[in-house]
Design an enzyme around this catalytic site. Structure first.
Site, short mmCIF file in Angstrom:
data_model
loop_
_atom_site.label_atom_id
_atom_site.label_comp_id
_atom_site.label_asym_id
_atom_site.label_seq_id
_atom_site.Cartn_x
_atom_site.Cartn_y
_atom_site.Cartn_z
N ASP A 196 0.86 -1.19 0.00
CA ASP A 196 0.00 0.00 0.00
C ASP A 196 0.89 1.23 0.00
O ASP A 196 2.03 1.16 0.48
CB ASP A 196 -0.89 -0.01 1.26
CG ASP A 196 -2.15 0.83 1.10
OD1 ASP A 196 -2.02 2.06 0.89
OD2 ASP A 196 -3.25 0.28 1.20
N TYR B 104 -13.99 5.36 -14.29
CA TYR B 104 -13.96 4.40 -13.19
C TYR B 104 -14.67 3.09 -13.59
O TYR B 104 -14.08 2.00 -13.50
CB TYR B 104 -14.64 5.01 -11.95
CG TYR B 104 -14.68 4.07 -10.78
CD1 TYR B 104 -13.55 3.85 -10.00
CD2 TYR B 104 -15.84 3.37 -10.46
CE1 TYR B 104 -13.58 2.97 -8.93
CE2 TYR B 104 -15.88 2.49 -9.40
CZ TYR B 104 -14.75 2.29 -8.63
OH TYR B 104 -14.77 1.42 -7.58
N LYS C 52 -13.01 -0.77 -14.28
CA LYS C 52 -13.41 -1.96 -13.52
C LYS C 52 -14.03 -3.03 -14.42
O LYS C 52 -13.93 -4.22 -14.16
CB LYS C 52 -14.39 -1.56 -12.41
CG LYS C 52 -13.77 -0.66 -11.34
CD LYS C 52 -12.74 -1.40 -10.50
CE LYS C 52 -12.30 -0.62 -9.30
NZ LYS C 52 -11.32 -1.33 -8.48
N1 LIG Z 1 -16.24 1.65 -1.45
C1 LIG Z 1 -17.02 1.34 -2.47
O1 LIG Z 1 -18.21 1.72 -2.52
C2 LIG Z 1 -16.48 0.48 -3.60
C3 LIG Z 1 -17.41 -0.03 -4.54
C4 LIG Z 1 -16.92 -0.81 -5.58
C5 LIG Z 1 -15.57 -1.11 -5.68
N2 LIG Z 1 -14.69 -0.58 -4.76
C6 LIG Z 1 -13.27 -0.90 -4.92
O2 LIG Z 1 -12.80 -1.49 -3.72
C7 LIG Z 1 -11.38 -1.30 -3.63
C8 LIG Z 1 -11.04 -0.79 -2.24
O3 LIG Z 1 -11.62 0.50 -2.08
P1 LIG Z 1 -12.19 1.04 -0.69
O4 LIG Z 1 -13.58 1.45 -0.93
O5 LIG Z 1 -11.88 0.09 0.39
O6 LIG Z 1 -11.38 2.41 -0.56
P2 LIG Z 1 -10.14 2.83 0.35
O7 LIG Z 1 -9.74 4.16 -0.16
O8 LIG Z 1 -10.46 2.66 1.77
O9 LIG Z 1 -9.04 1.73 -0.01
C9 LIG Z 1 -8.12 1.84 -1.05
C10 LIG Z 1 -6.79 1.29 -0.57
O10 LIG Z 1 -5.88 1.39 -1.67
C11 LIG Z 1 -4.73 2.12 -1.26
N3 LIG Z 1 -4.22 2.89 -2.40
C12 LIG Z 1 -4.84 3.91 -3.04
N4 LIG Z 1 -4.06 4.39 -4.02
C13 LIG Z 1 -2.92 3.63 -4.01
C14 LIG Z 1 -1.73 3.64 -4.79
N5 LIG Z 1 -1.54 4.54 -5.76
N6 LIG Z 1 -0.77 2.73 -4.50
C15 LIG Z 1 -0.94 1.85 -3.49
N7 LIG Z 1 -2.03 1.79 -2.73
C16 LIG Z 1 -3.02 2.68 -2.98
C17 LIG Z 1 -5.22 3.03 -0.13
O11 LIG Z 1 -4.16 3.48 0.73
C18 LIG Z 1 -6.21 2.12 0.58
O12 LIG Z 1 -5.58 1.28 1.52
C19 LIG Z 1 -11.02 -0.33 -4.75
O13 LIG Z 1 -10.47 -1.04 -5.84
C20 LIG Z 1 -12.35 0.28 -5.13
O14 LIG Z 1 -12.39 0.74 -6.46
C21 LIG Z 1 -15.12 0.19 -3.72
#
Ligand SMILES: NC(=O)c1ccc[n+]([C@@H]2O[C@H](COP(=O)([O-])OP(=O)(O)OC[C@H]3O[C@@H](n4cnc5c(N)ncnc54)[C@H](O)[C@@H]3O)[C@@H](O)[C@H]2O)c1
Length: 257
Positions: free
Chosen positions: A32, A153, A157
């Site tokens: 991360d 986005y 995905k």
């Molecule tokens: N939260 C939602 O509603 C949702 C819905 C669909 C998909 N997602 C997907 O779930 C996954 C996790 O997202 P989340 O909602 O837990 O958000 P979040 O922001 O809490 O988690 C993202 C994680 O990725 C890390 N990160 C971000 N940019 C980075 C980089 N450049 N290099 C290394 N690490 C990096 C962050 O530090 C964090 O730990 C993502 O791929 C997101 O697109 C989330």
């Protein structure tokens, strides 16, 4: 117990998955750019290269699983969305494939349930998945206005989910599995950054399992599905995109499989 590598395991869905896998007795190595066991910015090539090297050095005998989860939401610049959500996701999976093969491991990618909504631009999806020319893909992203970030986005995905389905038979021939989860709106730092208006708009279509409560899903609910797919209990499951969205996909597309 097993050795699992996770990307984006510091907050949100990744953190919930990391904690669950650790709870099950596994060793989890978090990559991360904030608070990882290995710190790397995966949106750039040097970061991906350094992360792959770190895993190869630490686990030369192989790994049991990869959770490729790091991603940014539609508020990020289009170039970062393509670079991290699509290119880094597959580069990490392809890069760690030899280590996964050693232990007949598996991979789970975090996609999104937005892959079936009408913001997806199929021309962008084709370019990402068929051309596989990263320079050209990032050049396209630099030309896309920020207002179209929702399409960037969902397209990133969708491309990721398509790639998972496309490569899954070949992975299986090598004794491995690869699947994706497609979460709906989930309470994490990514969605907590939404304005009240954005949140209300997102909840205009109520999540069936949350009907009447105006609540998003919890990160643990997504983590349960990821950890299951990454476990030996899912030994018969390969190439699926598992929607963990409280039934939104069924609500919107009940006639389509
Ligand atoms: N939260 C939602 O509603 C949702 C819905 C669909 C998909 N997602 C997907 O779930 C996954 C996790 O997202 P989340 O909602 O837990 O958000 P979040 O922001 O809490 O988690 C993202 C994680 O990725 C890390 N990160 C971000 N940019 C980075 C980089 N450049 N290099 C290394 N690490 C990096 C962050 O530090 C964090 O730990 C993502 O791929 C997101 O697109 C989330």
């Amino acid at each position: 117990m097993g050795v699992y590598v996770i990307t984006g395991g510091t907050t949100g869905i990744g953190a919930a998955t990391r904690l669950l896998l650790e709870d099950w007795g596994h060793e989890v190595f978090n990559i991360d750019y904030k608070g990882g066991d290995f710190q790397a910015d995966l949106s750039c090539e040097e970061g991906v290269r350094a992360a792959l090297k770190a895993v190869e050095e630490r686990y030369p005998d192989g790994i049991d699983g990869l959770i490729s989860n790091a991603g940014v939401g539609p508020t990020a610049p289009p170039e970062t969305i393509f670079a991290l959500n699509f290119y880094a996701g597959i580069e990490i999976a392809e890069g760690l494939r030899p280590l996964l093969k050693k232990k007949k491991g598996c991979c789970v990618m975090t996609s999104s349930n937005s892959i079936t909504n009408d913001t997806v631009r199929m021309d962008w999806v084709e370019l990402l998945t068929n051309l596989r020319n990263k320079e050209r893909g990032l050049e396209l992203a630099r030309m896309i206005p920020r207002e179209q970030a929702a399409s960037v986005y969902s397209s990133s995905k969708r491309a990721l989910a398509r790639w998972v389905r496309r490569v899954s038979p070949a992975w299986a021939v090598d004794g491995m599995r690869i699947n994706a989860v497609a979460p709906g709106n989930t309470s994490t730092p990514m969605t907590r950054g939404m304005t009240e208006e954005q949140r209300n708009f997102a909840l205009m279509i109520p999540i069936p399992t949350r009907y009447g409560t105006k609540e998003f899903l919890e990160a643990e609910e997504i983590a349960n599905a990821i950890a299951f797919l990454a476990s030996r209990r899912a030994s018969g499951i390969n190439g699926v995109v598992l929607f963990v969205d409280g039934g939104i996909d069924a609500l919107m597309r009940s006639e389509r499989l």
